[in-house]
Write an enzyme that holds these catalytic residues in place. Structure first.
Site, PDB file in Angstrom:
ATOM      1  N   TYR A  32       0.804  -1.210   0.000  1.00 30.93           N
ATOM      2  CA  TYR A  32       0.000   0.000   0.000  1.00 30.93           C
ATOM      3  C   TYR A  32       0.843   1.267   0.000  1.00 30.93           C
ATOM      4  O   TYR A  32       0.481   2.278  -0.592  1.00 30.93           O
ATOM      5  CB  TYR A  32      -0.926  -0.082   1.221  1.00 30.93           C
ATOM      6  CG  TYR A  32      -1.207   1.217   1.912  1.00 30.93           C
ATOM      7  CD1 TYR A  32      -2.065   2.145   1.316  1.00 30.93           C
ATOM      8  CD2 TYR A  32      -0.654   1.519   3.145  1.00 30.93           C
ATOM      9  CE1 TYR A  32      -2.329   3.344   1.947  1.00 30.93           C
ATOM     10  CE2 TYR A  32      -0.926   2.710   3.777  1.00 30.93           C
ATOM     11  CZ  TYR A  32      -1.756   3.619   3.172  1.00 30.93           C
ATOM     12  OH  TYR A  32      -2.025   4.800   3.784  1.00 30.93           O
ATOM     13  N   TYR A  34      -8.926  -3.417   7.250  1.00 31.32           N
ATOM     14  CA  TYR A  34      -9.095  -3.513   8.696  1.00 31.32           C
ATOM     15  C   TYR A  34     -10.004  -4.671   9.157  1.00 31.32           C
ATOM     16  O   TYR A  34     -10.281  -4.773  10.344  1.00 31.32           O
ATOM     17  CB  TYR A  34      -9.688  -2.192   9.223  1.00 31.32           C
ATOM     18  CG  TYR A  34      -8.691  -1.043   9.360  1.00 31.32           C
ATOM     19  CD1 TYR A  34      -7.881  -0.650   8.301  1.00 31.32           C
ATOM     20  CD2 TYR A  34      -8.589  -0.333  10.554  1.00 31.32           C
ATOM     21  CE1 TYR A  34      -6.997   0.417   8.425  1.00 31.32           C
ATOM     22  CE2 TYR A  34      -7.708   0.744  10.691  1.00 31.32           C
ATOM     23  CZ  TYR A  34      -6.922   1.104   9.618  1.00 31.32           C
ATOM     24  OH  TYR A  34      -6.057   2.161   9.748  1.00 31.32           O
ATOM     25  N   HIS A  70      -8.378   8.371  12.598  1.00 32.40           N
ATOM     26  CA  HIS A  70      -7.446   8.450  11.469  1.00 32.40           C
ATOM     27  C   HIS A  70      -7.347   9.902  11.020  1.00 32.40           C
ATOM     28  O   HIS A  70      -8.304  10.666  11.169  1.00 32.40           O
ATOM     29  CB  HIS A  70      -7.964   7.576  10.305  1.00 32.40           C
ATOM     30  CG  HIS A  70      -6.886   7.225   9.315  1.00 32.40           C
ATOM     31  ND1 HIS A  70      -6.436   8.109   8.360  1.00 32.40           N
ATOM     32  CD2 HIS A  70      -6.150   6.089   9.149  1.00 32.40           C
ATOM     33  CE1 HIS A  70      -5.470   7.529   7.646  1.00 32.40           C
ATOM     34  NE2 HIS A  70      -5.275   6.299   8.103  1.00 32.40           N
ATOM     35  N   GLY A  71      -6.228  10.279  10.423  1.00 29.64           N
ATOM     36  CA  GLY A  71      -6.099  11.605   9.799  1.00 29.64           C
ATOM     37  C   GLY A  71      -7.109  11.708   8.658  1.00 29.64           C
ATOM     38  O   GLY A  71      -7.466  10.691   8.052  1.00 29.64           O
ATOM     39  N   ASP A  72      -7.534  12.931   8.345  1.00 28.57           N
ATOM     40  CA  ASP A  72      -8.578  13.058   7.304  1.00 28.57           C
ATOM     41  C   ASP A  72      -7.985  13.110   5.890  1.00 28.57           C
ATOM     42  O   ASP A  72      -8.644  13.523   4.948  1.00 28.57           O
ATOM     43  CB  ASP A  72      -9.457  14.289   7.578  1.00 28.57           C
ATOM     44  CG  ASP A  72      -8.671  15.587   7.474  1.00 28.57           C
ATOM     45  OD1 ASP A  72      -7.438  15.530   7.218  1.00 28.57           O
ATOM     46  OD2 ASP A  72      -9.277  16.654   7.650  1.00 28.57           O
ATOM     47  N   GLN A 104      -6.280   5.621  -1.157  1.00 24.96           N
ATOM     48  CA  GLN A 104      -6.466   5.444   0.299  1.00 24.96           C
ATOM     49  C   GLN A 104      -7.942   5.348   0.679  1.00 24.96           C
ATOM     50  O   GLN A 104      -8.286   4.759   1.696  1.00 24.96           O
ATOM     51  CB  GLN A 104      -5.841   6.611   1.081  1.00 24.96           C
ATOM     52  CG  GLN A 104      -4.332   6.576   1.134  1.00 24.96           C
ATOM     53  CD  GLN A 104      -3.726   7.333  -0.034  1.00 24.96           C
ATOM     54  OE1 GLN A 104      -4.386   7.560  -1.037  1.00 24.96           O
ATOM     55  NE2 GLN A 104      -2.473   7.718   0.098  1.00 24.96           N
ATOM     56  N   THR A 112      -2.159  16.990   9.724  1.00 23.73           N
ATOM     57  CA  THR A 112      -1.169  18.066   9.822  1.00 23.73           C
ATOM     58  C   THR A 112      -0.163  17.889   8.692  1.00 23.73           C
ATOM     59  O   THR A 112       0.396  16.802   8.533  1.00 23.73           O
ATOM     60  CB  THR A 112      -0.349  17.913  11.137  1.00 23.73           C
ATOM     61  OG1 THR A 112      -1.196  17.415  12.155  1.00 23.73           O
ATOM     62  CG2 THR A 112       0.311  19.200  11.558  1.00 23.73           C
ATOM     63  N   ASP A 152      18.384  -5.080 -30.461  1.00 20.41           N
ATOM     64  CA  ASP A 152      18.744  -5.696 -29.169  1.00 20.41           C
ATOM     65  C   ASP A 152      19.861  -6.719 -29.387  1.00 20.41           C
ATOM     66  O   ASP A 152      19.636  -7.923 -29.306  1.00 20.41           O
ATOM     67  CB  ASP A 152      17.458  -6.345 -28.601  1.00 20.41           C
ATOM     68  CG  ASP A 152      17.681  -7.010 -27.256  1.00 20.41           C
ATOM     69  OD1 ASP A 152      18.675  -6.689 -26.586  1.00 20.41           O
ATOM     70  OD2 ASP A 152      16.845  -7.865 -26.888  1.00 20.41           O
TER      71      ASP A 152
HETATM   72  C1  SPV Z   1      14.484  -8.295 -22.476  1.00 21.60           C
HETATM   73  O1  SPV Z   1      13.472  -7.754 -21.988  1.00 21.60           O
HETATM   74  O2  SPV Z   1      15.351  -7.656 -23.060  1.00 21.60           O
HETATM   75  C2  SPV Z   1      14.670  -9.739 -22.335  1.00 21.60           C
HETATM   76  C3  SPV Z   1      13.496 -10.602 -22.226  1.00 21.60           C
HETATM   77  O3  SPV Z   1      15.795 -10.174 -22.393  1.00 21.60           O
HETATM   78  S1  SPV Z   1      13.107 -11.084 -23.851  1.00 21.60           S
HETATM   79  O4  SPV Z   1      12.912  -9.888 -24.644  1.00 21.60           O
HETATM   80  O5  SPV Z   1      11.934 -11.901 -23.782  1.00 21.60           O
HETATM   81  O6  SPV Z   1      14.255 -11.852 -24.349  1.00 21.60           O
HETATM   82 MG    MG Z   2      17.207  -8.833 -23.074  1.00 16.91          MG
END
Ligand code: SPV
Ligand code: MG
Length: 431
Positions: free
Chosen positions: A43, A75, A89-91, A98, A122, A204
């Protein structure tokens, strides 16, 4: 004598709390609940002192007659066991999220005629300062780094969302939701190689180098407090990996996940459609061992990622490797799959858990996204990473906006889909 109950979620007692205690005390015997760590992280934020220290701190405040542990954000249990005549409780809890807790207290008190008393909250310069010091403390490397290990002990599953810059980090940090009366938030962030590369417009393939990845990490570290897991790709050459883990450790990163591939790394979601080679077990175990030796704390985790299912090398190969990496000292095993169902992941987990009961298992359910967190928990999985979803949602939104402005020769048509800057900057803290 009437019974009065109030609950605190704080690491520091300030004038605002003292005001609540003084007011509450007027109505009778004062019992103060101290929210457990487990409940606090769903929370609010991570505590900076232990539960026992918080209990002791509150017990020693004048006017407090008794302290009890409150184990849930809501609760229901505490009210039904104490049956206080008043909850104080605070308001300051009338706004979502919340307000969910406030509604829950009112519902529980109505059952037997208990009363809610709200004390004007406060907020002054000193209290704001205490809040910001607590946040800064949580962001410091020595506090942040160990938090992933702490979370593994506190959560049935650690929920991790991808972040690729300060703003997406703030979304990961601050998004809190209510569902079925429960509040929830993400526990940690994943800095994905795929997304960190994609938002830079690059493939990548480990082209975005470690210095650039660290720049992204720094941007996120600067504005957040939650722990970070870095996607470390292959970890690079072992001689470089040992330096890099130490830098990451010093920065306050909690874990790096390295995958058992060599040569030109391609994203796993390509599977066998592109050429990808797996490292030998021996060489990858050596990388893990050398990385572990380079570390200076017990906090930082090196997690080994098994790519055997991605590269269609079979379940046995995946298991052999996972056992070997665990034996070499890996602090966790990530098992990846690009199947549409979690079947092979579950089979792996069942067989892996026959021998390895403790070591954390990490999964990335991108292709098998229908799997639920409770299914993952029931298969002994400890960390779930939603690895690319913020980037994938931002991209179509940005592209649609560009298309609409071009088509309409003005920006009016996109207004309904975009957020006023006034809303966005609410996320951004000013010192
Ligand atoms: C990434 O998020 O770069 C990962 C996970 O390596 S995946 O893209 O599934 O390979
Ligand atoms: Mg990766």
């Amino acid at each position: 004598m009437k019974k009065v109950y109030t609950c605190f979620t704080t690491d520091v007692i300030h004038s605002g709390h003292l005001n609540i205690i003084a007011n509450a005390k007027k109505y009778g015997k004062l019992i103060v609940g101290v929210l457990s760590d487990k409940a606090m992280i769903r929370y609010d934020r991570f505590p900076t002192i232990s539960f026992e220290e918080r209990l002791e701190m509150i017990k020693n405040v004048e006017g407090v007659d008794e302290v009890v542990k409150q184990d849930d954000v809501l609760y229901d249990n505490v009210i039904s066991s104490i049956k206080p005549d008043y909850v104080v409780h605070g308001d300051n809890w009338k706004q979502y999220p919340q307000s969910v807790i406030r509604d829950n207290v009112i519902k529980n008190l109505e059952k037997y005629g208990g009363e809610l008393i709200e004390v004007p909250y406060t907020y002054n310069y000193d209290i704001a300062k205490i809040d910001s010091i607590t946040r800064e403390k949580l962001a410091m490397p020595e506090y942040r780094r160990k938090r992933l290990r702490q979370l593994l002990n506190l959560c049935p599953i650690v929920k991790v969302i991808e972040a690729h810059n300060g703003l997406s980090g703030l979304i990961a940090e601050k998004t809190i939701v209510e569902r079925n009366g429960e509040l929830d938030q993400f526990d940690a962030m994943w800095v994905s190689s795929l997304c960190d590369s994609t938002v830079k417009g690059k493939p990548d393939i480990e082209l975005v180098d470690i210095s650039s990845r660290m720049r992204t990490l720094d941007d996120i570290l600067d504005v957040t407090t939650k722990p970070i897991i870095l996607d470390g790709d292959t970890g690079g050459q072992t001689e470089h990996f040992v330096y890099n883990v130490r830098t990451l450790e010093r920065m306050g990163i909690s874990a790096v996940i390295i995958e058992d591939k060599i040569g030109l790394k391609r994203n796993s979601l390509f599977g066998t459609e592109v050429e990808q080679s797996q490292d030998t077990i021996e060489s990858f175990c050596n990388k893990i061992k050398m990385g572990k030796e380079a570390l200076r704390t017990k906090d930082f985790m090196i997690i080994a990622r098994v790519e055997s299912l991605i590269l269609e090398q079979g379940m046995e190969d995946a298991l052999d490797r996972a056992f070997a990496y665990a034996e070499a000292g890996a602090d966790g095993i990530m098992i990846h799959s690009r199947q549409k169902t979690p079947d092979e992941i579950f089979e792996f987990c069942e067989k892996f858990r026959e021998k390895e009961k403790q070591i954390p298992v990490v999964v990335v359910p991108t292709s098998y996204s229908s799997v639920t967190e409770s299914e993952l928990i029931s298969h002994g999985i400890n960390i779930v990473i939603y690895a690319n979803h913020l980037t994938r949602s931002a991209f179509p939104a940005m592209r649609n906006t560009a298309v609409e402005i071009l088509k309409n020769h003005r920006a009016l048509e996109v207004e309904r889909n975009i957020m006023p800057f006034g809303e966005i900057i609410k996320l951004i803290d000013e010192l």
